[in-house]
Design an enzyme around this catalytic site. Structure first.
Site, PDB file in Angstrom:
ATOM      1  N   ASP A 102       0.799  -1.228   0.000  1.00  0.00           N
ATOM      2  CA  ASP A 102       0.000   0.000   0.000  1.00  0.00           C
ATOM      3  C   ASP A 102       0.827   1.271   0.000  1.00  0.00           C
ATOM      4  O   ASP A 102       0.358   2.328   0.391  1.00  0.00           O
ATOM      5  CB  ASP A 102      -0.928  -0.015   1.223  1.00  0.00           C
ATOM      6  CG  ASP A 102      -0.168  -0.154   2.535  1.00  0.00           C
ATOM      7  OD1 ASP A 102       1.071  -0.035   2.520  1.00  0.00           O
ATOM      8  OD2 ASP A 102      -0.817  -0.374   3.581  1.00  0.00           O
ATOM      9  N   GLU A 124      -0.802  -8.960  -1.602  1.00  0.00           N
ATOM     10  CA  GLU A 124      -1.427  -8.463  -0.362  1.00  0.00           C
ATOM     11  C   GLU A 124      -2.577  -7.502  -0.706  1.00  0.00           C
ATOM     12  O   GLU A 124      -2.661  -6.370  -0.226  1.00  0.00           O
ATOM     13  CB  GLU A 124      -0.420  -7.796   0.575  1.00  0.00           C
ATOM     14  CG  GLU A 124      -0.886  -7.734   2.015  1.00  0.00           C
ATOM     15  CD  GLU A 124       0.051  -6.910   2.896  1.00  0.00           C
ATOM     16  OE1 GLU A 124       0.162  -5.696   2.682  1.00  0.00           O
ATOM     17  OE2 GLU A 124       0.663  -7.486   3.815  1.00  0.00           O
ATOM     18  N   ARG A 209       2.330   7.830   9.313  1.00  0.00           N
ATOM     19  CA  ARG A 209       2.122   9.272   9.128  1.00  0.00           C
ATOM     20  C   ARG A 209       1.035   9.821  10.044  1.00  0.00           C
ATOM     21  O   ARG A 209       1.159  10.914  10.595  1.00  0.00           O
ATOM     22  CB  ARG A 209       1.746   9.561   7.670  1.00  0.00           C
ATOM     23  CG  ARG A 209       2.922   9.895   6.791  1.00  0.00           C
ATOM     24  CD  ARG A 209       2.472  10.176   5.365  1.00  0.00           C
ATOM     25  NE  ARG A 209       3.487  10.893   4.611  1.00  0.00           N
ATOM     26  CZ  ARG A 209       4.617  10.371   4.156  1.00  0.00           C
ATOM     27  NH1 ARG A 209       4.905   9.113   4.400  1.00  0.00           N
ATOM     28  NH2 ARG A 209       5.474  11.103   3.474  1.00  0.00           N
ATOM     29  N   HIS A 240      12.609   4.218  13.218  1.00  0.00           N
ATOM     30  CA  HIS A 240      12.465   4.485  11.777  1.00  0.00           C
ATOM     31  C   HIS A 240      13.243   5.756  11.420  1.00  0.00           C
ATOM     32  O   HIS A 240      13.285   6.698  12.211  1.00  0.00           O
ATOM     33  CB  HIS A 240      10.974   4.655  11.478  1.00  0.00           C
ATOM     34  CG  HIS A 240      10.611   4.598  10.028  1.00  0.00           C
ATOM     35  ND1 HIS A 240      10.932   5.603   9.153  1.00  0.00           N
ATOM     36  CD2 HIS A 240       9.940   3.670   9.304  1.00  0.00           C
ATOM     37  CE1 HIS A 240      10.470   5.286   7.942  1.00  0.00           C
ATOM     38  NE2 HIS A 240       9.861   4.108   8.014  1.00  0.00           N
TER      39      HIS A 240
END
Ligand code: UD1
Ligand code: UDP
Length: 369
Positions: A102, A124, A209, A240
């Site tokens: 995605d 997926e 996000r 991250h």
């Protein structure tokens, strides 16, 4: 349709860390097929974090668009990538393009393929929260990829049903999730990393996000509260590289003697860390799927998940992003052995480790072999 005995060129697109993990089994399986000519196209949406995973699986990109810029925004990333992808696909002229998940990379791969009339396979497919704001922009990326794809490789029956609700019923295959293939390949020969001084390890990741700002701060506060309340608990948090994550996390959690903030781990050490964890706190999609397969309870620090199967199986709990709720759920698992055992069952609703083979079977038939 390719004529029998001819090789079919399949472009496998990867851009970010999770795509590399989940495409690796498909790429490796296709590379073993004599009828398939596999071309690995890295968009480089991620740089270090993509390369880490490709190396772990011994995969080299044939083409690298090297897209990543510091703190990139969605529009410019999409625009640059669409132009670059179009240029490459016109040269490559593959029989099919495959991408997983995605991300911006996936949405762009699907759209560029569509514009060039190249069949696109979505690995997926069919995950949905039903809320276009969460995950953002991933929910919309997945919807668009689904609309543009020729083949839909749905990991679960409920993903297939999501597609059916949108009128997508042709060429939908329930394959299991390739993340379990990847995990099994690595976990079989990866021992747990050593526990530190007998402490219980809480493994943390967070990057979405929609979590930037308040939710991320709440999660950090919860983590600090927990570590302070439990002297036998230690946190390992591979942070991250997104500056919207790294900055606040270092500010809120840095300097604590029992919170180890480290750079993103290579896939093998990360699997070792999951194996040695007592508990996992995350907002990651992939980690939500992997940790239950390793019998580790997961608290998902999000308001919604497009992966409801493990929640329904009782091995993942959706706790939201309120600090008190996160602390409350973690305390229960740290204090109550029965509650812990109930979640540490080793149930894996996401696959049997054979998803890549099922995807390859579909492509083999398409290629006429
Ligand atoms: C992206 C995906 C998200 C996925 C996540 C996996 C989109 C819009 N988002 O989010 O769906 O869950 O990857 O981790 O596709 N950076 C580095 N080095 C790296 C990777 C990232 O420095 O190896 C930094 C860069 O400053 C970069 C920023 O992180 O600009 C954001 O990267 P980006 O891919 O846009 O978003 P992610 O938050 O990583
Ligand atoms: N992962 C990793 N190193 C880390 C953290 C995660 O290799 O330090 C792996 C993890 O095992 C999983 C994938 O990265 O397979 C998940 O990626 P991420 O959480 O970035 O993205 P998401 O799955 O949420 O899209």
């Amino acid at each position: 349709m390719t004529k029998p005995q001819e090789q079919a060129k399949i472009v496998c697109v990867v851009g970010t860390r999770p795509e590399a993990v989940k495409m690796a089994p498909v790429i490796l399986a296709l590379q073993r097929e004599p009828w398939a000519q596999v071309r690995v196209l890295a968009t480089g949406q991620h740089r270090q974090m993509l390369d880490q995973v490709l190396q772990a699986f011994g995969i080299t990109a044939d083409i690298d668009l090297d897209m990543m810029q510091p703190n990139q925004d969605l529009t410019s990333l999409t625009a640059r990538m669409l132009t670059a992808m179009d240029r490459v696909l016109k040269v490559e002229q593959p029989s099919a393009v495959l991408a997983q998940g995605d991300t911006t990379t996936v949405m762009v791969a699907a759209l560029a393929s569509f514009y060039l009339h190249i069949p696109f396979g979505h690995v997926e497919a069919g995950l949905r929260t039903g809320d276009l704001r969460r995950p953002f922009p991933e929910e919309m990326n997945r919807v668009m990829a689904g609309r543009l794809a020729q083949w839909h490789f749905a990991p679960t029956e409920s993903a297939r049903q999501n597609l059916a609700r949108e009128g997508i019923t042709d060429e939908v295959y329930v394959t299991g999730n390739t993340v379990i293939d990847a995990l099994q390949q690595v976990a079989a020969h990866t021992p747990a990393s050593e526990a530190h001084e007998g402490r219980r390890l809480v493994l943390v990741t967070m990057h979405r996000r929609e979590s930037f700002g308040g939710p991320l701060e709440e999660a950090c506060n919860a983590i600090r509260t927990l570590v302070d309340a439990y002297p036998d608990v230690e946190v390992l948090y591979p942070v991250h590289r997104n500056p919207n994550v790294l900055g606040p996390v270092e500010k809120l959690l840095g300097g604590h003697p029992r919170i180890r903030l480290v750079e993103p781990l290579d896939y093998v050490p990360f699997v070792a860390a999951m194996k040695s964890a007592y508990l996992v706190l995350t907002d990651s999609g992939g980690v939500q799927e992997e940790a239950p397969a390793l019998a580790k309870p997961v608290l998902v620090m999000r308001e919604e998940t497009e992966r409801p199967e493990a929640v329904a199986a009782g091995v993942v709990q959706l706790v939201g992003t309120d600090a008190q709720k996160i602390v409350g759920a973690a305390r229960r698992l740290l204090d109550d052995p029965a509650a812990y055992r109930a979640m540490a069952k080793g149930v894996s609703p996401y696959g049997d480790g054979k998803a890549a083979g099922r995807i390859v079977d579909v492509l083999r038939r398409y290629a006429g072999h």
